[in-house]
Design a protein around this motif. Structure first.
Motif, PDB file in Angstrom:
ATOM      1  N   GLN A  50      -6.345   0.989 -17.050  1.00  0.00           N
ATOM      2  CA  GLN A  50      -6.996   0.382 -15.896  1.00  0.00           C
ATOM      3  C   GLN A  50      -7.387   1.428 -14.857  1.00  0.00           C
ATOM      4  O   GLN A  50      -8.496   1.397 -14.312  1.00  0.00           O
ATOM      5  CB  GLN A  50      -6.059  -0.653 -15.264  1.00  0.00           C
ATOM      6  CG  GLN A  50      -5.889  -1.920 -16.072  1.00  0.00           C
ATOM      7  CD  GLN A  50      -4.858  -2.852 -15.447  1.00  0.00           C
ATOM      8  OE1 GLN A  50      -3.858  -2.400 -14.887  1.00  0.00           O
ATOM      9  NE2 GLN A  50      -5.111  -4.142 -15.532  1.00  0.00           N
ATOM     10  N   CYS A  51      -6.477   2.347 -14.574  1.00  0.00           N
ATOM     11  CA  CYS A  51      -6.756   3.370 -13.562  1.00  0.00           C
ATOM     12  C   CYS A  51      -7.908   4.273 -13.989  1.00  0.00           C
ATOM     13  O   CYS A  51      -8.775   4.619 -13.185  1.00  0.00           O
ATOM     14  CB  CYS A  51      -5.503   4.198 -13.293  1.00  0.00           C
ATOM     15  SG  CYS A  51      -4.191   3.297 -12.432  1.00  0.00           S
ATOM     16  N   SER A  52      -7.928   4.652 -15.255  1.00  0.00           N
ATOM     17  CA  SER A  52      -9.014   5.498 -15.747  1.00  0.00           C
ATOM     18  C   SER A  52     -10.351   4.779 -15.658  1.00  0.00           C
ATOM     19  O   SER A  52     -11.368   5.364 -15.250  1.00  0.00           O
ATOM     20  CB  SER A  52      -8.747   5.918 -17.189  1.00  0.00           C
ATOM     21  OG  SER A  52      -7.648   6.790 -17.261  1.00  0.00           O
ATOM     22  N   VAL A  80      -5.362   1.124  -1.001  1.00  0.00           N
ATOM     23  CA  VAL A  80      -4.704   1.004  -2.294  1.00  0.00           C
ATOM     24  C   VAL A  80      -5.453  -0.061  -3.092  1.00  0.00           C
ATOM     25  O   VAL A  80      -5.722  -1.157  -2.605  1.00  0.00           O
ATOM     26  CB  VAL A  80      -3.207   0.643  -2.152  1.00  0.00           C
ATOM     27  CG1 VAL A  80      -3.009  -0.629  -1.348  1.00  0.00           C
ATOM     28  CG2 VAL A  80      -2.560   0.493  -3.522  1.00  0.00           C
ATOM     29  N   VAL A  81      -5.866   0.311  -4.308  1.00  0.00           N
ATOM     30  CA  VAL A  81      -6.591  -0.603  -5.187  1.00  0.00           C
ATOM     31  C   VAL A  81      -5.637  -1.038  -6.297  1.00  0.00           C
ATOM     32  O   VAL A  81      -5.188  -0.216  -7.100  1.00  0.00           O
ATOM     33  CB  VAL A  81      -7.834   0.074  -5.795  1.00  0.00           C
ATOM     34  CG1 VAL A  81      -8.572  -0.905  -6.707  1.00  0.00           C
ATOM     35  CG2 VAL A  81      -8.769   0.563  -4.696  1.00  0.00           C
ATOM     36  N   LEU A  82      -5.337  -2.321  -6.316  1.00  0.00           N
ATOM     37  CA  LEU A  82      -4.375  -2.868  -7.270  1.00  0.00           C
ATOM     38  C   LEU A  82      -5.101  -3.553  -8.416  1.00  0.00           C
ATOM     39  O   LEU A  82      -6.066  -4.285  -8.193  1.00  0.00           O
ATOM     40  CB  LEU A  82      -3.464  -3.876  -6.575  1.00  0.00           C
ATOM     41  CG  LEU A  82      -2.729  -3.381  -5.323  1.00  0.00           C
ATOM     42  CD1 LEU A  82      -1.993  -4.529  -4.666  1.00  0.00           C
ATOM     43  CD2 LEU A  82      -1.780  -2.264  -5.680  1.00  0.00           C
ATOM     44  N   MET A  83      -4.617  -3.300  -9.629  1.00  0.00           N
ATOM     45  CA  MET A  83      -5.182  -3.949 -10.804  1.00  0.00           C
ATOM     46  C   MET A  83      -4.096  -4.786 -11.451  1.00  0.00           C
ATOM     47  O   MET A  83      -3.239  -4.268 -12.171  1.00  0.00           O
ATOM     48  CB  MET A  83      -5.736  -2.898 -11.765  1.00  0.00           C
ATOM     49  CG  MET A  83      -7.037  -2.313 -11.263  1.00  0.00           C
ATOM     50  SD  MET A  83      -7.332  -0.598 -11.736  1.00  0.00           S
ATOM     51  CE  MET A  83      -6.289   0.282 -10.581  1.00  0.00           C
ATOM     52  N   PHE A 113     -11.437  -7.435 -11.917  1.00  0.00           N
ATOM     53  CA  PHE A 113     -12.111  -7.086 -13.167  1.00  0.00           C
ATOM     54  C   PHE A 113     -13.254  -8.043 -13.473  1.00  0.00           C
ATOM     55  O   PHE A 113     -13.428  -8.532 -14.575  1.00  0.00           O
ATOM     56  CB  PHE A 113     -11.125  -6.988 -14.326  1.00  0.00           C
ATOM     57  CG  PHE A 113     -10.348  -5.716 -14.260  1.00  0.00           C
ATOM     58  CD1 PHE A 113     -10.889  -4.535 -14.727  1.00  0.00           C
ATOM     59  CD2 PHE A 113      -9.110  -5.685 -13.654  1.00  0.00           C
ATOM     60  CE1 PHE A 113     -10.192  -3.350 -14.607  1.00  0.00           C
ATOM     61  CE2 PHE A 113      -8.407  -4.492 -13.536  1.00  0.00           C
ATOM     62  CZ  PHE A 113      -8.951  -3.322 -14.019  1.00  0.00           C
ATOM     63  N   LEU A 114     -14.025  -8.295 -12.389  1.00  0.00           N
ATOM     64  CA  LEU A 114     -15.301  -8.975 -12.509  1.00  0.00           C
ATOM     65  C   LEU A 114     -16.355  -8.032 -11.952  1.00  0.00           C
ATOM     66  O   LEU A 114     -17.199  -8.406 -11.149  1.00  0.00           O
ATOM     67  CB  LEU A 114     -15.278 -10.293 -11.722  1.00  0.00           C
ATOM     68  CG  LEU A 114     -14.258 -11.331 -12.178  1.00  0.00           C
ATOM     69  CD1 LEU A 114     -14.184 -12.476 -11.190  1.00  0.00           C
ATOM     70  CD2 LEU A 114     -14.595 -11.850 -13.564  1.00  0.00           C
ATOM     71  N   SER A 115     -16.271  -6.773 -12.348  1.00  0.00           N
ATOM     72  CA  SER A 115     -17.070  -5.724 -11.715  1.00  0.00           C
ATOM     73  C   SER A 115     -18.568  -5.893 -11.942  1.00  0.00           C
ATOM     74  O   SER A 115     -19.367  -5.351 -11.189  1.00  0.00           O
ATOM     75  CB  SER A 115     -16.630  -4.342 -12.230  1.00  0.00           C
ATOM     76  OG  SER A 115     -16.761  -4.273 -13.632  1.00  0.00           O
ATOM     77  N   LEU A 143      -5.806   5.031  -3.505  1.00  0.00           N
ATOM     78  CA  LEU A 143      -4.749   5.127  -4.512  1.00  0.00           C
ATOM     79  C   LEU A 143      -4.937   3.980  -5.493  1.00  0.00           C
ATOM     80  O   LEU A 143      -4.993   2.812  -5.093  1.00  0.00           O
ATOM     81  CB  LEU A 143      -3.372   5.037  -3.850  1.00  0.00           C
ATOM     82  CG  LEU A 143      -2.175   4.896  -4.797  1.00  0.00           C
ATOM     83  CD1 LEU A 143      -1.967   6.177  -5.592  1.00  0.00           C
ATOM     84  CD2 LEU A 143      -0.912   4.530  -4.023  1.00  0.00           C
ATOM     85  N   LEU A 144      -5.051   4.292  -6.779  1.00  0.00           N
ATOM     86  CA  LEU A 144      -5.196   3.278  -7.813  1.00  0.00           C
ATOM     87  C   LEU A 144      -3.826   2.936  -8.382  1.00  0.00           C
ATOM     88  O   LEU A 144      -3.043   3.832  -8.693  1.00  0.00           O
ATOM     89  CB  LEU A 144      -6.113   3.779  -8.933  1.00  0.00           C
ATOM     90  CG  LEU A 144      -7.460   4.377  -8.514  1.00  0.00           C
ATOM     91  CD1 LEU A 144      -8.261   4.772  -9.752  1.00  0.00           C
ATOM     92  CD2 LEU A 144      -8.246   3.411  -7.644  1.00  0.00           C
ATOM     93  N   VAL A 145      -3.554   1.661  -8.522  1.00  0.00           N
ATOM     94  CA  VAL A 145      -2.259   1.210  -9.047  1.00  0.00           C
ATOM     95  C   VAL A 145      -2.508   0.264 -10.209  1.00  0.00           C
ATOM     96  O   VAL A 145      -3.150  -0.781 -10.042  1.00  0.00           O
ATOM     97  CB  VAL A 145      -1.420   0.512  -7.968  1.00  0.00           C
ATOM     98  CG1 VAL A 145      -0.076   0.053  -8.551  1.00  0.00           C
ATOM     99  CG2 VAL A 145      -1.191   1.429  -6.776  1.00  0.00           C
TER     100      VAL A 145
END
Length: 463
Positions: free
Chosen positions: A124-126, A202-205, A234-236, A117-119
């Motif tokens: 950010q989710c896209s 759950v992936v939180l941004m 966001f250091l991908s 689940l992206l949060v």
């Protein structure tokens, strides 16, 4: 699986007279060490080098334990030598079995990855969904919980709470969007979304809409639900090996280590790759002969194609390939500009290039035309792994950022070759090459080499 690998390895490695105690001790030690190093936890299994590191550490631990046990109890040199051979053999067998199992599962994405689940915000989710879809991730984004910006309440307020239609702006990659009706806290809304979607992760941004207090509350709310909480910093484009967490003034901070670009750090790579290339030339000499004869009888001479390319720090060298095009290919290039499918970048690529010979098409399909570059590796012009060497006219058009590709030796294979080759857009190819330059390690090289075989067999993007 690990028990079977350890049993088979012991059967072949340990002398017959000492096999029975070893057939018990080695599987127990190997499975125990694997368990102690969390190799059976799903979050530690998947793409990247983490699994390799854990298998190596488990192998060393099992060898140490068995050596100590043998010294204390048996004091048998033949048994000790057999055990020290059986454990690494079991480790290699387990690694190959894991890769084969994941390759089989890859045909069914729902089985080979964990639903996530992206949060975060819609953008950010896209972006995260696109990254997880594009890369070889162990996570599969199945739903996105859109968080509103400051002053708009904890979550966005459109009506409905089920996956959107294909026209939903948040769903370019078929990721379902969940929205809330307001009222509950962020933690409660995330917990509800996890129950609705059945996600395990759950992936939180984080951002202004999802701060430290919300993250802490979510951690407490999901503490006993068996859900992994991941935070995307966001250091991908930076490898985990270059990241370290340090505390300063009570605040946890990310420390980003500088890229390893010095020649001293690359001495082991240089030596090992030259040796492997020399051995490769000897072992593949029958293929060299067969390909040479096929080109000569199929399209005549010359057999080899020589071309000036740009290598380390902009130095020019002569690259060798088996000839796959007609002899007038260079003169006809301008006339075929309309066939270029790489119009967004500097490379010229045509899916059905009329200049390619019949034999050449087969060679390109399986990358056999690249084999003579093993000689370039032996000479030191190239590496086995690295960005592909550009033409001088291509390198002359590089921006300052793209020129960072030239800070390392070009390679026979690289990240973009195992990620789609010519099917990739120029921007994606550059991103992958720069990521390799910045995050280079011997482990990354090993991973790319392991992936090269399957990429060549599939032939995707090879034209």
């Amino acid at each position: 699986m690990d028990w079977t690998c350890a049993t088979v390895a012991t059967w072949f490695a340990v002398p017959v007279q000492e096999q029975w105690p070893a057939l018990v001790a080695v599987p127990v030690a190997w499975v125990g060490a694997s368990s102690a190093h969390r190799l059976y936890e799903r979050r530690h299994v998947g793409p990247g080098t983490e699994e390799y590191h854990r298998i190596l550490r488990a192998c060393l631990a099992a060898m140490a334990a068995l050596a100590a046990l043998c010294a204390l109890v048996a004091r048998n040199d033949r048994l000790l030598r057999g055990l020290l051979v059986a454990v690494p053999t079991a480790a290699v067998g387990s690694l190959l079995a894991r890769r084969a199992f994941r390759a089989t599962q890859a045909r069914h994405p729902g089985l080979s990855s964990r639903p996530a689940l992206l949060v975060g915000s819609a953008i950010q989710c896209s972006a995260m969904a696109a990254i997880l879809r594009r890369e070889r991730s162990s996570l599969r984004a199945v739903a996105a919980l859109e968080v509103a910006g400051p002053g708009q309440g904890p979550l966005s307020q459109p009506s409905g709470s089920v996956p959107p239609s294909p026209q939903d702006p948040l769903d370019p990659l078929n990721v379902g969007t969940l929205t809330a009706h307001g009222g509950p806290s962020d933690a409660e809304q995330v917990a509800t979304a996890l129950q609705v979607t059945g996600c395990e992760v759950v992936v939180l941004m984080p951002g202004p809409h999802l701060g430290a207090a919300a993250l802490s509350g979510l951690g407490w709310r999901l503490a006993n639900q068996g859900v992994d909480i991941l935070v995307a910093p966001f250091l991908s484009e930076i490898a985990p090996a270059r990241l370290a967490v340090r505390r300063d003034g009570g605040v946890p901070l990310f420390h980003i280590r500088e890229p390893r670009l010095s020649r001293g750090a690359r001495v082991p790579k240089e030596i090992s790759e030259r040796v492997m290339a020399a051995i490769g030339i000897l072992l593949l000499s029958p293929i060299f002969l067969a390909v040479s004869l096929a080109i000569m009888f199929g399209d005549g001479r010359p057999i080899y194609f020589r071309q000036t390319r740009v290598g380390l720090r902009g130095e020019h060298f002569v690259l060798y390939k088996f000839r796959t095009m007609s002899t007038n290919a260079a003169a006809a290039k301008q006339e075929l500009a309309h066939l270029n499918v790489n119009s967004d970048g500097l490379l010229f690529k045509a899916r059905r290039d009329p200049r390619v010979t019949k034999v050449g098409a087969v060679l390109r399909r399986y990358s056999l035309d690249e084999l003579p570059q093993l000689l370039n590796v032996v000479r030191g012009d190239m590496s086995l792994v690295g960005p592909r060497p550009p033409l001088p006219e291509e390198a002359a058009k590089y921006s300052e950022e793209v020129r960072r590709r030239l800070l390392v030796k070009p390679g026979l294979t690289g990240l973009w070759q195992v990620s789609g080759r010519s099917d990739l857009a120029w921007a994606d190819a550059v991103r992958l090459d720069l990521g390799y330059v910045e995050n280079w390690s011997l482990g990354l090289d090993a991973e790319i080499l392991l992936r090269t075989g399957s990429a060549v067999v599939k032939g995707k993007g090879a034209y």
